[in-house]
Write a protein that holds these residues in place. Structure first.
Motif, mmCIF file in Angstrom:
data_model
loop_
_atom_site.group_PDB
_atom_site.id
_atom_site.type_symbol
_atom_site.label_atom_id
_atom_site.label_comp_id
_atom_site.label_asym_id
_atom_site.label_seq_id
_atom_site.Cartn_x
_atom_site.Cartn_y
_atom_site.Cartn_z
ATOM 1 N N PRO A 47 0.812 -1.223 0.000
ATOM 2 C CA PRO A 47 0.000 0.000 0.000
ATOM 3 C C PRO A 47 0.842 1.269 0.000
ATOM 4 O O PRO A 47 0.490 2.249 -0.651
ATOM 5 C CB PRO A 47 -0.816 -0.139 1.293
ATOM 6 C CG PRO A 47 -0.936 -1.604 1.513
ATOM 7 C CD PRO A 47 0.365 -2.171 1.041
ATOM 8 N N SER A 48 1.961 1.249 0.721
ATOM 9 C CA SER A 48 2.805 2.446 0.783
ATOM 10 C C SER A 48 3.362 2.814 -0.587
ATOM 11 O O SER A 48 3.517 4.001 -0.907
ATOM 12 C CB SER A 48 3.949 2.228 1.775
ATOM 13 O OG SER A 48 4.757 1.132 1.384
ATOM 14 N N THR A 49 3.676 1.805 -1.402
ATOM 15 C CA THR A 49 4.190 2.064 -2.752
ATOM 16 C C THR A 49 3.126 2.737 -3.609
ATOM 17 O O THR A 49 3.392 3.729 -4.306
ATOM 18 C CB THR A 49 4.645 0.751 -3.411
ATOM 19 O OG1 THR A 49 5.650 0.129 -2.599
ATOM 20 C CG2 THR A 49 5.194 0.999 -4.806
ATOM 21 N N TYR A 50 1.910 2.193 -3.537
ATOM 22 C CA TYR A 50 0.812 2.791 -4.310
ATOM 23 C C TYR A 50 0.458 4.178 -3.781
ATOM 24 O O TYR A 50 0.063 5.060 -4.543
ATOM 25 C CB TYR A 50 -0.404 1.878 -4.266
ATOM 26 C CG TYR A 50 -0.241 0.609 -5.085
ATOM 27 C CD1 TYR A 50 -0.133 0.664 -6.464
ATOM 28 C CD2 TYR A 50 -0.192 -0.636 -4.479
ATOM 29 C CE1 TYR A 50 0.015 -0.493 -7.218
ATOM 30 C CE2 TYR A 50 -0.051 -1.800 -5.214
ATOM 31 C CZ TYR A 50 0.059 -1.726 -6.587
ATOM 32 O OH TYR A 50 0.212 -2.867 -7.332
ATOM 33 N N MET A 51 0.605 4.373 -2.461
ATOM 34 C CA MET A 51 0.308 5.684 -1.893
ATOM 35 C C MET A 51 1.309 6.736 -2.361
ATOM 36 O O MET A 51 0.944 7.895 -2.594
ATOM 37 C CB MET A 51 0.291 5.595 -0.360
ATOM 38 C CG MET A 51 -0.931 4.876 0.194
ATOM 39 S SD MET A 51 -0.798 4.516 1.955
ATOM 40 C CE MET A 51 -0.715 6.173 2.611
ATOM 41 N N SER A 52 2.562 6.343 -2.501
ATOM 42 C CA SER A 52 3.570 7.275 -3.022
ATOM 43 C C SER A 52 3.231 7.678 -4.455
ATOM 44 O O SER A 52 3.366 8.855 -4.843
ATOM 45 C CB SER A 52 4.954 6.632 -2.970
ATOM 46 O OG SER A 52 5.354 6.413 -1.636
ATOM 47 N N THR A 53 2.776 6.682 -5.226
ATOM 48 C CA THR A 53 2.365 6.979 -6.604
ATOM 49 C C THR A 53 1.158 7.904 -6.614
ATOM 50 O O THR A 53 1.075 8.841 -7.424
ATOM 51 C CB THR A 53 2.036 5.671 -7.343
ATOM 52 O OG1 THR A 53 3.173 4.806 -7.323
ATOM 53 C CG2 THR A 53 1.635 5.942 -8.790
ATOM 54 N N LEU A 54 0.221 7.665 -5.707
ATOM 55 C CA LEU A 54 -0.968 8.516 -5.607
ATOM 56 C C LEU A 54 -0.577 9.949 -5.259
ATOM 57 O O LEU A 54 -1.114 10.915 -5.840
ATOM 58 C CB LEU A 54 -1.913 7.956 -4.544
ATOM 59 C CG LEU A 54 -3.138 8.818 -4.193
ATOM 60 C CD1 LEU A 54 -4.022 9.025 -5.416
ATOM 61 C CD2 LEU A 54 -3.922 8.188 -3.040
ATOM 62 N N GLN A 55 0.346 10.105 -4.326
ATOM 63 C CA GLN A 55 0.780 11.443 -3.953
ATOM 64 C C GLN A 55 1.418 12.168 -5.155
ATOM 65 O O GLN A 55 1.164 13.359 -5.391
ATOM 66 C CB GLN A 55 1.771 11.387 -2.807
ATOM 67 C CG GLN A 55 2.164 12.761 -2.262
ATOM 68 C CD GLN A 55 3.192 12.673 -1.143
ATOM 69 O OE1 GLN A 55 4.182 11.957 -1.266
ATOM 70 N NE2 GLN A 55 2.942 13.399 -0.055
ATOM 71 N N SER A 56 2.202 11.456 -5.928
ATOM 72 C CA SER A 56 2.835 12.051 -7.107
ATOM 73 C C SER A 56 1.803 12.475 -8.144
ATOM 74 O O SER A 56 1.899 13.568 -8.730
ATOM 75 C CB SER A 56 3.822 11.056 -7.735
ATOM 76 O OG SER A 56 4.877 10.758 -6.844
ATOM 77 N N SER A 57 0.808 11.624 -8.359
ATOM 78 C CA SER A 57 -0.223 11.974 -9.347
ATOM 79 C C SER A 57 -1.087 13.142 -8.850
ATOM 80 O O SER A 57 -1.538 13.970 -9.645
ATOM 81 C CB SER A 57 -1.090 10.753 -9.657
ATOM 82 O OG SER A 57 -1.771 10.289 -8.510
ATOM 83 N N LEU A 58 -1.294 13.225 -7.530
ATOM 84 C CA LEU A 58 -2.020 14.367 -6.975
ATOM 85 C C LEU A 58 -1.245 15.663 -7.182
ATOM 86 O O LEU A 58 -1.819 16.706 -7.523
ATOM 87 C CB LEU A 58 -2.249 14.150 -5.471
ATOM 88 C CG LEU A 58 -3.521 13.413 -5.047
ATOM 89 C CD1 LEU A 58 -3.464 13.097 -3.557
ATOM 90 C CD2 LEU A 58 -4.768 14.216 -5.377
ATOM 91 N N GLN A 59 0.051 15.600 -6.979
ATOM 92 C CA GLN A 59 0.882 16.788 -7.184
ATOM 93 C C GLN A 59 0.859 17.226 -8.654
ATOM 94 O O GLN A 59 0.798 18.427 -8.964
ATOM 95 C CB GLN A 59 2.319 16.498 -6.739
ATOM 96 C CG GLN A 59 2.472 16.364 -5.233
ATOM 97 C CD GLN A 59 3.837 15.833 -4.815
ATOM 98 O OE1 GLN A 59 4.506 15.129 -5.581
ATOM 99 N NE2 GLN A 59 4.250 16.159 -3.591
#
Length: 484
Positions: free
Chosen positions: A100-112
């Motif tokens: 989940p942490s890996t996908y969350m990092s990707t989510l944060q990048s796409s949000l930015q």
């Protein structure tokens, strides 16, 4: 020496050599059998002066008990490590690409990226897709955790049944040993059987051994519970077939006393039962709590509030109740049910730009009433919320206050530390068992070279006895010739 005495001596010699040959042959036949203890054929004199062969078993009780103890520790440690490896695999292995942490990092990048270009619909859809990956990861890993608990429970049931069977067989072997010892017969075969069963029992539960009169044995668990004393004690367990975060497994009882689970990566448990209980009731539930806290943190980080900043409702992430869980309070099973709000999913008729403008929960929650394509305040708030420190429930076993991304990464660190300790301990305990077993085998096992050498000695004794018989025959013939 009279001819009669010579004949009797020769008969005794042939009888003894036959007994010796039988023992040596049995030893040779069991070369490589790790459950066979070597016998020695020792010639002794009776109180009447006659010679006879006594079979002695090369028993090494202290080494046997050391082997049994290290076997229990090794089995517990390897069982724990297998479960931890299963959890690691659910996260994608060494790179944790499915965590989940890996996908969350990707989510944060796409949000930015979306916040930098809030007018790009494709970026909004990417954010929703990445959020779906996060939710799916939490669902999948949560399922793996509960499957691990269910598998451990099934294995516990199997181990309990096997332990009861072994204890029943142990009674049969022990009774045979006691009877043979009390009546002066050779108990060697029964002792081999009993020790073989003891080794198997030690793989399931830690055991201490007390030897009593007539080679009788009593068994106790590592914590002192009676396992066998004249009769086997009952080992009971009721299986739970379906597991979730809110379901607790049943205890294993030996003679009415609950078996204790192991503790720590270098587990304190002995035997596979203690390690299975540790996985089912400690390791897996703690990891599940961490997943549930990550899921709760996501719902909290992406919640929507109305124009007055009140009445929070789930935004990007939601769950069946449709409410925002209480802050800092564990919601068991949340990771298994978290999902994406359908109001944002295009295939469900939703609009992903609601993530930018607000209004997932209706007009009262809109933050960009004009619909301006350059509005990014809400997106930046979501980005910040992923890193902002927030409270977490102590039941997760991690820091009670940290950023959501940090918390999810620390969860992997917790699992990795536990697994690393278990790996090191497994290597050490396996090596210790192998060393103990090697020493025990060297003292009790069969050496083919030694047995063949002894067989040659018996052959030489046979030749000498045969020559004596020939001499006696000549003397008898001479006596008969003189008698005419």
């Amino acid at each position: 020496m009279s001819l009669t005495s010579a004949i009797n001596t020769t008969k005794a010699a042939f009888r003894n050599m036959g007994d010796q040959s039988s023992v040596i042959s049995t030893n040779i036949a069991n070369d490589g059998n790790e459950n066979y203890v070597r016998r020695s054929a020792v010639v002794t004199n009776t109180i009447f002066g006659a010679s006879t062969v006594v079979t002695q078993r090369n028993q090494q009780l202290a080494l046997l008990l050391q082997t049994v103890s290290t076997n229990s520790q090794s089995k517990a440690q390897s069982t724990l490590l297998d479960g931890l490896e299963t959890l690691k695999s659910s996260l994608g292995g060494n790179e944790y690409e499915l965590a989940p942490s890996t996908y969350m990092s990707t989510l944060q990048s796409s949000l930015q990226a979306f916040a930098a270009s809030p007018g790009q619909l494709a970026l909004a859809q990417t954010v929703v897709t990445d959020a779906l990956d996060v939710a799916n990861s939490l669902n999948r890993v949560s399922t793996t955790v509960q499957n691990l608990r269910a598998d451990a429970d099934a294995e516990i049931e199997s181990q309990v049944a096997e332990l009861n069977r072994l204890l029943a067989d142990f009674k049969t072997a022990n009774d045979t040993v006691v009877q043979a010892t009390a009546t002066g017969n050779d108990p060697s075969n029964a002792l081999d059987t009993r020790e073989t069963i003891l080794k198997e029992i030690s793989g399931i539960v830690g055991v201490s051994v007390v030897v009593r009169e007539n080679n009788d044995v009593a068994l106790y668990t590592a914590d002192g519970t009676t396992l066998f004393e004249t009769i086997p004690r009952s080992v009971s367990f009721s299986r739970t077939y379906t597991y979730s975060a809110t379901v607790n497994g049943n205890a294993v009882y030996i003679d009415g006393v609950a078996v204790e689970a192991g503790v720590g990566g270098n587990t304190s448990g002995e035997g596979s039962l203690a390690a299975l209980l540790q996985l089912r009731d400690d390791v897996a539930p703690t990891f599940q709590n961490q997943l549930d806290e990550v899921a709760r943190g996501l719902i909290e980080a992406f919640q929507e509030t109305d124009a007055g900043g009140a009445n929070p409702l789930p935004g990007l992430f939601t769950w069946p109740t449709g409410t925002v869980p209480a802050s800092g309070t564990l919601e068991p099973g949340l990771a298994a049910s978290i999902t994406i709000n359908s109001a944002l999913v295009t295939s469900s008729g939703g609009d992903p730009t609601l993530l930018r403008d607000g209004g997932i929960n209706g007009a009262a929650y809109v933050k960009n009433p004009t619909g301006g394509s350059g509005y990014s305040d809400l997106l930046l708030t979501y980005v910040e919320n992923l890193s902002t420190s927030r409270p977490f429930d102590p039941a997760a076993g991690l820091d009670t206050s940290s950023g959501l991304l940090t918390f999810s990464t620390n969860s992997i660190g917790w699992l990795e530390e536990l697994r690393a300790n278990a790996t090191t301990a497994t290597d050490n305990k396996t090596a210790l068992y192998e060393r103990a077993f090697q020493v025990y085998s060297s003292k009790t096992g069969v050496s083919l070279d030694e047995e063949l050498s002894l067989l040659l000695d018996v052959e030489q004794s046979y030749k000498a006895s045969a020559k004596l018989v020939s001499t006696i025959d000549s003397m008898m013939q001479a006596v008969l010739d003189m008698a005419g």
